[in-house]
Design a protein around this motif. Structure first.
Motif, PDB file in Angstrom:
ATOM      1  N   SER A 196       6.728  -6.073  -3.034  1.00  0.00           N
ATOM      2  CA  SER A 196       6.622  -5.272  -4.268  1.00  0.00           C
ATOM      3  C   SER A 196       6.832  -3.785  -3.985  1.00  0.00           C
ATOM      4  N   LEU A 197       6.628  -3.398  -2.709  1.00  0.00           N
ATOM      5  CA  LEU A 197       6.857  -1.998  -2.332  1.00  0.00           C
ATOM      6  C   LEU A 197       8.321  -1.745  -1.973  1.00  0.00           C
ATOM      7  N   GLY A 198       9.148  -2.805  -2.086  1.00  0.00           N
ATOM      8  CA  GLY A 198      10.576  -2.646  -1.831  1.00  0.00           C
ATOM      9  C   GLY A 198      10.986  -2.996  -0.411  1.00  0.00           C
ATOM     10  N   ASP A 231       0.846 -12.034   1.597  1.00  0.00           N
ATOM     11  CA  ASP A 231       1.199 -10.869   0.780  1.00  0.00           C
ATOM     12  C   ASP A 231       2.087  -9.863   1.519  1.00  0.00           C
ATOM     13  N   PHE A 232       2.047  -9.860   2.839  1.00  0.00           N
ATOM     14  CA  PHE A 232       2.904  -8.935   3.593  1.00  0.00           C
ATOM     15  C   PHE A 232       4.167  -9.607   4.115  1.00  0.00           C
ATOM     16  N   ALA A 233       4.179 -10.948   4.109  1.00  0.00           N
ATOM     17  CA  ALA A 233       5.252 -11.680   4.803  1.00  0.00           C
ATOM     18  C   ALA A 233       6.142 -12.501   3.893  1.00  0.00           C
ATOM     19  N   SER A 267       6.874  -3.844  11.879  1.00  0.00           N
ATOM     20  CA  SER A 267       6.889  -2.929  10.736  1.00  0.00           C
ATOM     21  C   SER A 267       8.026  -3.349   9.818  1.00  0.00           C
ATOM     22  N   TYR A 268       8.017  -2.860   8.585  1.00  0.00           N
ATOM     23  CA  TYR A 268       9.176  -3.052   7.720  1.00  0.00           C
ATOM     24  C   TYR A 268      10.324  -2.134   8.162  1.00  0.00           C
ATOM     25  N   PHE A 269      10.018  -1.200   9.059  1.00  0.00           N
ATOM     26  CA  PHE A 269      10.988  -0.193   9.498  1.00  0.00           C
ATOM     27  C   PHE A 269      11.034  -0.208  11.023  1.00  0.00           C
ATOM     28  N   GLY A 319      -9.484  -1.110   3.304  1.00  0.00           N
ATOM     29  CA  GLY A 319      -8.665   0.020   3.744  1.00  0.00           C
ATOM     30  C   GLY A 319      -7.544  -0.428   4.657  1.00  0.00           C
ATOM     31  N   LYS A 320      -6.838   0.525   5.174  1.00  0.00           N
ATOM     32  CA  LYS A 320      -5.814   0.232   6.181  1.00  0.00           C
ATOM     33  C   LYS A 320      -6.496   0.018   7.532  1.00  0.00           C
ATOM     34  N   GLY A 321      -7.508   0.797   7.846  1.00  0.00           N
ATOM     35  CA  GLY A 321      -8.274   0.605   9.077  1.00  0.00           C
ATOM     36  C   GLY A 321      -9.301  -0.500   8.897  1.00  0.00           C
ATOM     37  N   GLY A 348      -0.266  -8.041  14.868  1.00  0.00           N
ATOM     38  CA  GLY A 348      -0.283  -8.053  13.411  1.00  0.00           C
ATOM     39  C   GLY A 348       0.574  -6.984  12.774  1.00  0.00           C
ATOM     40  N   VAL A 349       0.342  -6.786  11.476  1.00  0.00           N
ATOM     41  CA  VAL A 349       1.208  -5.905  10.695  1.00  0.00           C
ATOM     42  C   VAL A 349       0.399  -4.943   9.825  1.00  0.00           C
ATOM     43  N   THR A 350       1.076  -3.853   9.437  1.00  0.00           N
ATOM     44  CA  THR A 350       2.297  -3.329  10.010  1.00  0.00           C
ATOM     45  C   THR A 350       1.933  -2.346  11.127  1.00  0.00           C
ATOM     46  N   THR A 351       2.840  -2.213  12.075  1.00  0.00           N
ATOM     47  CA  THR A 351       2.498  -1.473  13.296  1.00  0.00           C
ATOM     48  C   THR A 351       1.972  -0.070  12.997  1.00  0.00           C
ATOM     49  N   GLU A 352       2.681   0.647  12.122  1.00  0.00           N
ATOM     50  CA  GLU A 352       2.318   2.055  11.939  1.00  0.00           C
ATOM     51  C   GLU A 352       1.278   2.257  10.843  1.00  0.00           C
ATOM     52  N   VAL A 353       0.978   1.205  10.081  1.00  0.00           N
ATOM     53  CA  VAL A 353      -0.005   1.382   9.003  1.00  0.00           C
ATOM     54  C   VAL A 353      -1.334   0.755   9.457  1.00  0.00           C
ATOM     55  N   CYS A 354      -1.577  -0.527   9.158  1.00  0.00           N
ATOM     56  CA  CYS A 354      -2.912  -1.072   9.428  1.00  0.00           C
ATOM     57  C   CYS A 354      -3.211  -1.242  10.916  1.00  0.00           C
ATOM     58  N   VAL A 355      -2.186  -1.545  11.712  1.00  0.00           N
ATOM     59  CA  VAL A 355      -2.445  -1.737  13.146  1.00  0.00           C
ATOM     60  C   VAL A 355      -2.782  -0.400  13.792  1.00  0.00           C
ATOM     61  N   GLY A 401       5.160 -10.983  -2.715  1.00  0.00           N
ATOM     62  CA  GLY A 401       3.860 -10.419  -2.341  1.00  0.00           C
ATOM     63  C   GLY A 401       3.832  -8.903  -2.412  1.00  0.00           C
ATOM     64  N   PHE A 402       2.744  -8.348  -1.867  1.00  0.00           N
ATOM     65  CA  PHE A 402       2.536  -6.898  -1.936  1.00  0.00           C
ATOM     66  C   PHE A 402       3.617  -6.133  -1.168  1.00  0.00           C
ATOM     67  N   GLY A 403       3.924  -6.599   0.042  1.00  0.00           N
ATOM     68  CA  GLY A 403       4.934  -5.901   0.859  1.00  0.00           C
ATOM     69  C   GLY A 403       6.273  -5.847   0.155  1.00  0.00           C
ATOM     70  N   ILE A 443      -4.212  -8.382  12.934  1.00  0.00           N
ATOM     71  CA  ILE A 443      -4.310  -7.580  11.711  1.00  0.00           C
ATOM     72  C   ILE A 443      -3.403  -8.134  10.600  1.00  0.00           C
ATOM     73  N   ASP A 444      -4.009  -8.563   9.509  1.00  0.00           N
ATOM     74  CA  ASP A 444      -3.337  -8.726   8.203  1.00  0.00           C
ATOM     75  C   ASP A 444      -2.072  -9.593   8.211  1.00  0.00           C
ATOM     76  N   MET A 445      -2.102 -10.706   8.952  1.00  0.00           N
ATOM     77  CA  MET A 445      -0.928 -11.610   8.942  1.00  0.00           C
ATOM     78  C   MET A 445      -1.004 -12.485   7.682  1.00  0.00           C
ATOM     79  N   MET A 458      -7.998  -9.164   7.031  1.00  0.00           N
ATOM     80  CA  MET A 458      -7.212  -9.346   5.807  1.00  0.00           C
ATOM     81  C   MET A 458      -7.403  -8.105   4.942  1.00  0.00           C
ATOM     82  N   GLU A 459      -6.316  -7.475   4.558  1.00  0.00           N
ATOM     83  CA  GLU A 459      -6.427  -6.363   3.602  1.00  0.00           C
ATOM     84  C   GLU A 459      -6.573  -6.968   2.218  1.00  0.00           C
ATOM     85  N   CYS A 460      -7.699  -6.730   1.579  1.00  0.00           N
ATOM     86  CA  CYS A 460      -7.884  -7.272   0.218  1.00  0.00           C
ATOM     87  C   CYS A 460      -9.059  -6.604  -0.473  1.00  0.00           C
TER      88      CYS A 460
HETATM   89  N1  TIU Z   1      -1.595  -4.271   6.607  1.00  0.00           N
HETATM   90  C1  TIU Z   1      -0.878  -3.162   6.323  1.00  0.00           C
HETATM   91  O1  TIU Z   1      -0.251  -2.573   7.192  1.00  0.00           O
HETATM   92  N2  TIU Z   1      -0.852  -2.751   4.991  1.00  0.00           N
HETATM   93  C2  TIU Z   1       0.200  -2.094   4.422  1.00  0.00           C
HETATM   94  O2  TIU Z   1       0.154  -1.756   3.235  1.00  0.00           O
HETATM   95  N3  TIU Z   1       1.300  -1.847   5.209  1.00  0.00           N
HETATM   96  C3  TIU Z   1       2.491  -1.327   4.822  1.00  0.00           C
HETATM   97  O3  TIU Z   1       3.319  -1.050   5.696  1.00  0.00           O
HETATM   98  N4  TIU Z   1       2.748  -1.145   3.549  1.00  0.00           N
END
Ligand code: TIU
Length: 222
Positions: free
Chosen positions: A38-40, A28-30, A186-188, A131-133, A156-163, A34-36, A23-25, A71-73
């Motif tokens: 940008s969310l702090g 933008d997340f790594a 996860s970022y957390f 989407g996340k799913g 893949g990433v992130t465990t609690e969101v897209c995975v 990138g997007f990750g 998932i989503d390696m 790929m989330e896009c």
């Molecule tokens: N791929 C995925 O998990 N998308 C996210 O936006 N994850 C965050 O944790 N932000």
């Protein structure tokens, strides 16, 4: 029946029905910029799992088992990006904005690409998902059905969101799901731990979790 050592109990693996879903390696997340980020978030947590994700991918490749990358896009015209997703929160860059790696989370942009070490090879399925799913608004369900795939190993990433979202979607569709613990992040740290705990609680209510070494050991006999 073959079994993979897993929690909360052994995973009853059927190698002829098994696939790996990564998932989503994506950069933008790594990567910084990138997007990750940008969310702090601290994106260095994500790059740390790359060697374990790579080991898993190579194990599936060597065993001749299918690999699906997501790929989330979004489309360049943002027609598949709900305003509620774009407008959420207060990121430094929103989806579709131009950042240091091109337009954030837009199909075909440099930052949207999968990390080069984990890039798909010919014959592997790549699912672009808005989407996340990974089942929502994609052909993933059809792809799995056509290939007779009924068991999914997740990385893949992130465990609690897209995975986790994708595991829940898959679980509701009747797939048996196994999360590779060292190959997800996860970022957390506390969210990763909580996601793992809730996935395998209540007798594997969403699925199983296992160590990469135990998954690789099993598929080496596939
Ligand atoms: N791929 C995925 O998990 N998308 C996210 O936006 N994850 C965050 O944790 N932000």
């Amino acid at each position: 029946m073959d079994k993979i050592k897993a929690e909360p109990f052994s995973f009853p693996v059927k190698h002829d029905q098994l696939a790996l879903v990564v998932i989503d390696m994506q950069r933008d997340f790594a990567e910084p910029g990138g997007f990750g980020a940008s969310l702090g978030n601290d994106v260095s947590r994500i790059t740390r799992i790359v060697p374990d994700v790579k080991r898993l991918i190579e194990g599936f490749r060597n065993a001749g088992l299918p690999i699906i990358h997501t790929m989330e896009c979004h489309r360049p015209d943002l027609s598949d990006l709900p305003p509620a997703k774009r407008d959420r929160g207060n990121p430094t860059l929103r989806i579709g904005d131009i950042g240091p790696m091109g337009r954030v989370l837009i199909s075909g942009e440099p930052g949207t690409a999968i990390l080069p070490e984990l890039a798909p090879v010919e014959g592997e399925v790549v699912i672009e998902k808005p989407g996340k799913g990974a089942f929502y608004a994609t052909k993933l369900g059809e792809v799995l059905q056509q290939r007779g795939i009924k068991q999914l190993v997740f990385a893949g990433v992130t465990t609690e969101v897209c995975v986790q979202t994708t595991m829940r979607e898959a679980n509701d569709r009747g797939y048996e799901c196994l999360l590779a613990e060292e190959a997800t992040e996860s970022y957390f740290a506390e969210f990763k731990a909580a996601a793992i705990a809730m996935i395998r609680a209540q007798g594997a209510i969403v699925g199983w979790t296992a160590h990469v070494d135990d998954i690789l050991e099993s598929i080496s006999h596939a």
